[in-house]
Design an enzyme around this catalytic site. Structure first.
Site, PDB file in Angstrom:
ATOM      1  N   CYS A 133     -18.500  82.407 -53.286  1.00  0.00           N
ATOM      2  CA  CYS A 133     -18.824  81.055 -53.157  1.00  0.00           C
ATOM      3  C   CYS A 133     -18.074  80.228 -54.216  1.00  0.00           C
ATOM      4  O   CYS A 133     -17.077  79.656 -54.027  1.00  0.00           O
ATOM      5  CB  CYS A 133     -20.435  80.461 -53.290  1.00  0.00           C
ATOM      6  N   CYS A 144     -25.539  79.931 -57.652  1.00  0.00           N
ATOM      7  CA  CYS A 144     -24.701  78.804 -57.334  1.00  0.00           C
ATOM      8  C   CYS A 144     -25.686  77.663 -57.108  1.00  0.00           C
ATOM      9  O   CYS A 144     -27.119  78.008 -56.761  1.00  0.00           O
ATOM     10  CB  CYS A 144     -23.831  79.020 -55.976  1.00  0.00           C
ATOM     11  N   SER A 154     -26.053  75.661 -54.762  1.00  0.00           N
ATOM     12  CA  SER A 154     -26.499  75.425 -53.578  1.00  0.00           C
ATOM     13  C   SER A 154     -27.945  76.526 -53.511  1.00  0.00           C
ATOM     14  O   SER A 154     -28.790  76.208 -52.713  1.00  0.00           O
ATOM     15  CB  SER A 154     -25.626  75.992 -52.364  1.00  0.00           C
ATOM     16  N   HIS A 165     -26.260  83.583 -52.387  1.00  0.00           N
ATOM     17  CA  HIS A 165     -24.954  83.603 -51.368  1.00  0.00           C
ATOM     18  C   HIS A 165     -23.662  83.831 -52.050  1.00  0.00           C
ATOM     19  O   HIS A 165     -22.637  83.715 -51.311  1.00  0.00           O
ATOM     20  CB  HIS A 165     -24.916  82.284 -50.518  1.00  0.00           C
ATOM     21  N   HIS A 197     -30.940  74.205 -54.128  1.00  0.00           N
ATOM     22  CA  HIS A 197     -31.273  73.093 -53.484  1.00  0.00           C
ATOM     23  C   HIS A 197     -32.728  73.110 -52.622  1.00  0.00           C
ATOM     24  O   HIS A 197     -33.381  72.475 -52.536  1.00  0.00           O
ATOM     25  CB  HIS A 197     -30.226  72.490 -52.476  1.00  0.00           C
TER      26      HIS A 197
HETATM   27  P1  CND Z   1     -23.542  73.076 -61.226  1.00  0.00           P
HETATM   28  O1  CND Z   1     -24.863  72.554 -61.268  1.00  0.00           O
HETATM   29  O2  CND Z   1     -23.076  74.254 -62.113  1.00  0.00           O
HETATM   30  O3  CND Z   1     -22.740  72.034 -61.465  1.00  0.00           O
HETATM   31  C1  CND Z   1     -22.484  70.613 -61.115  1.00  0.00           C
HETATM   32  C2  CND Z   1     -22.050  69.852 -62.251  1.00  0.00           C
HETATM   33  O4  CND Z   1     -22.083  68.412 -61.778  1.00  0.00           O
HETATM   34  C3  CND Z   1     -22.926  69.783 -63.497  1.00  0.00           C
HETATM   35  O5  CND Z   1     -22.025  69.985 -64.643  1.00  0.00           O
HETATM   36  C4  CND Z   1     -23.547  68.442 -63.606  1.00  0.00           C
HETATM   37  O6  CND Z   1     -23.810  67.989 -65.055  1.00  0.00           O
HETATM   38  C5  CND Z   1     -22.462  67.478 -63.105  1.00  0.00           C
HETATM   39  N1  CND Z   1     -23.033  66.398 -62.521  1.00  0.00           N
HETATM   40  C6  CND Z   1     -24.281  66.001 -62.183  1.00  0.00           C
HETATM   41  N2  CND Z   1     -24.287  64.803 -62.000  1.00  0.00           N
HETATM   42  C7  CND Z   1     -23.017  64.068 -62.031  1.00  0.00           C
HETATM   43  C8  CND Z   1     -22.757  62.723 -62.020  1.00  0.00           C
HETATM   44  N3  CND Z   1     -23.204  62.046 -61.514  1.00  0.00           N
HETATM   45  N4  CND Z   1     -21.483  62.556 -62.395  1.00  0.00           N
HETATM   46  C9  CND Z   1     -20.509  63.716 -62.776  1.00  0.00           C
HETATM   47  N5  CND Z   1     -21.149  64.784 -63.077  1.00  0.00           N
HETATM   48  C10 CND Z   1     -22.366  64.953 -62.803  1.00  0.00           C
HETATM   49  O7  CND Z   1     -23.225  73.424 -59.525  1.00  0.00           O
HETATM   50  P2  CND Z   1     -22.033  74.312 -58.818  1.00  0.00           P
HETATM   51  O8  CND Z   1     -20.638  74.153 -59.671  1.00  0.00           O
HETATM   52  O9  CND Z   1     -22.560  75.699 -58.776  1.00  0.00           O
HETATM   53  O10 CND Z   1     -21.978  73.378 -57.328  1.00  0.00           O
HETATM   54  C11 CND Z   1     -21.368  72.244 -57.434  1.00  0.00           C
HETATM   55  C12 CND Z   1     -21.813  71.480 -56.205  1.00  0.00           C
HETATM   56  O11 CND Z   1     -21.176  72.045 -55.110  1.00  0.00           O
HETATM   57  C13 CND Z   1     -23.292  71.590 -55.957  1.00  0.00           C
HETATM   58  O12 CND Z   1     -23.774  70.215 -55.234  1.00  0.00           O
HETATM   59  C14 CND Z   1     -23.296  72.702 -54.824  1.00  0.00           C
HETATM   60  O13 CND Z   1     -24.547  72.623 -54.018  1.00  0.00           O
HETATM   61  C15 CND Z   1     -22.199  72.226 -54.097  1.00  0.00           C
HETATM   62  C16 CND Z   1     -21.425  73.622 -53.152  1.00  0.00           C
HETATM   63  C17 CND Z   1     -20.782  73.304 -52.319  1.00  0.00           C
HETATM   64  C18 CND Z   1     -20.238  74.293 -51.404  1.00  0.00           C
HETATM   65  C19 CND Z   1     -19.451  73.966 -50.287  1.00  0.00           C
HETATM   66  O14 CND Z   1     -18.926  74.963 -49.676  1.00  0.00           O
HETATM   67  N6  CND Z   1     -19.083  72.837 -49.984  1.00  0.00           N
HETATM   68  C20 CND Z   1     -20.309  75.517 -51.845  1.00  0.00           C
HETATM   69  N7  CND Z   1     -21.280  75.974 -52.912  1.00  0.00           N
HETATM   70  C21 CND Z   1     -21.618  74.861 -53.525  1.00  0.00           C
HETATM   71 ZN    ZN Z   2     -22.363  78.126 -53.441  1.00  0.00          ZN
END
Ligand code: CND
Ligand code: ZN
Ligand code: ZN
Length: 379
Positions: free
Chosen positions: A180, A47, A49, A69, A52
């Site tokens: 996740c 993932c 996260s 995770h 980061h």
């Molecule tokens: P992943 O990196 O696979 O996807 C993120 C997507 O966002 C990519 O396709 C990028 O191209 C796109 N992106 C980046 N910048 C921009 C922008 N400015 N505008 C539009 N699109 C953009 O990540 P993921 O899907 O594994 O995770 C997504 C987010 O969710 C990430 O920040 C992660 O840390 C977070 C997350 C949150 C939680 C929670 O419980 N809140 C749990 N897991 C992950």
């Molecule tokens: Zn996650």
């Protein structure tokens, strides 16, 4: 000769330093203490996260650490006092604990637990077990746990309250994504935003989390789902999963939120940020309709300064929400496993790559280059 009560030597991926590839090392995994469980990880997803905390831009990381995770495995042994699982049980470790006793666990309003609500960043503060020690040692050094899980190890030790026991016939190579990515995005739409039938939605960021949010919006009956990403390669899959329109902010001659407002006669009902960062958060707010627009923040960008917002955005009737793990907990994740088995949603579409665990740096490269949605690592 069983392994119960003994130190297990196995392979794990260690992040020794920020900004460097992970190293596959032999680690020693101590037996579980009271209310702890040692789990053999069978499969794990990667993932965003996970990356980061090893970004050179982030300064709060506990290193060296075993990341991961989003895993699934089988209980190897349990410490004294463990009653919710037994050796041989299939489990999904969860980064939000669930003690089933505290005011948060007893409330239907949150998936949080008292044990999770302490500290500034409870996720990265699960870097040690309850007695403030680690169960991992490598080359004589103690290695930190991550999110209370550390799935990138053939064996890990987690607290009993961080485990969901799942069906014996669960396919661990798929349901690991319920640890996740899928759960977070899908739950953001159906549990947190509570997307309604016939509504208009915008989902920013089309990784594993965002595509799962699209699945959630579609399941909830949204009539229009606008998918936004700066990488247009993500659009075919978004469309296949239910997006009705796709926008790349880099290819527009005005801010994406202005385009969405025009397309939807004043803004969407629901917007979900699955990318993170202040720019996307701002667009998420501004693309929702005045009156009732609901924004749900999921994306995390630890190095980012966050959102500056005018009170007028909210005074005009918008609502901001955030979600951690999509509102699920140890009691509801087993139901998600059953829903998957019964064909309620598809996890295969999210798995673009499957690799042996020791190719984890390849999986990281694929994610960083925007070429994968989820790589499932097989242990
Ligand atoms: P992943 O990196 O696979 O996807 C993120 C997507 O966002 C990519 O396709 C990028 O191209 C796109 N992106 C980046 N910048 C921009 C922008 N400015 N505008 C539009 N699109 C953009 O990540 P993921 O899907 O594994 O995770 C997504 C987010 O969710 C990430 O920040 C992660 O840390 C977070 C997350 C949150 C939680 C929670 O419980 N809140 C749990 N897991 C992950
Ligand atoms: Zn996650
Ligand atoms: Zn609790």
């Amino acid at each position: 000769m069983g392994t119960k009560g003994k130190v297990i030597k196995c392979k794990a991926a260690i992040a020794w330093e920020a900004g460097k590839p992970l190293c596959i090392e032999e680690v020693e995994v101590a037996p579980p203490k009271a209310h702890e469980v040692r789990v053999q990880i069978i499969a794990a997803g990667l993932c965003r996260s996970d990356t980061h905390v090893i970004s050179p831009k982030f300064e709060g990381a506990f290193l060296p650490v075993i990341l991961g995770h989003e895993g699934a495995g089988i209980v190897e042994s349990v410490g004294p006092g463990v009653t919710n699982v037994k050796p041989g049980d299939k489990v999904i470790p969860l980064y939000i604990p669930h003690c089933r006793k505290c005011k948060f666990c007893l409330s239907p309003l949150t998936n949080f637990c008292e044990k999770f609500c302490k500290g500034k960043n409870p996720l990265i503060e699960q870097e040690l077990m309850e007695d403030k020690t680690s169960r991992f040692t490598c080359k004589g050094k103690s290695i930190y746990h991550f999110f209370g899980i550390s799935a990138f190890s053939q064996y890990t030790v987690v607290k009993d309250i961080n485990l969901a026991k799942i069906d014996d016939d669960a396919n661990l190579e798929r349901v690991c994504l319920l640890g996740c990515g899928f759960s977070t995005g899908y739950g953001a739409a159906i549990n947190t935003a509570k997307v309604t039938p016939g509504s208009t939605c915008a989902v920013f960021g089309l990784g594993g989390v965002g595509l799962s949010a699209i699945i959630g919006c579609k399941t909830a009956g949204a009539s229009r789902i606008i998918a936004i990403d700066i990488n247009s390669d993500k659009f075919p899959k978004a469309k296949a999963l239910g997006a009705t329109d796709c926008l790349n902010p880099k290819e527009l001659n005005k801010p994406v939120q202005d385009v969405i407002v025009e397309m939807t006669n004043g803004g969407v009902d629901f917007a979900i940020d699955c990318a993170g960062g202040s720019e996307v958060m701002k667009a998420t707010v501004e693309c929702t309709t005045v009156g009732w627009g609901l924004c749900t923040f999921v994306g995390v960008n630890l190095a980012d300064k966050g959102l500056a917002i005018s009170p007028m955005e909210l005074i005009m009737g918008r609502t901001l929400k955030g979600t951690n793990f999509g509102g699920w907990d140890a009691e509801t994740v087993p139901k998600l496993v059953s829903d998957y088995k019964n064909g309620k949603f598809d996890l295969d579409a999210l798995v673009t790559h499957t690799l042996p665990f020791d190719k984890i740096n390849e999986a990281l490269n694929l994610l960083n280059q925007g070429k994968s949605i989820r790589t499932v690592l097989i242990f």
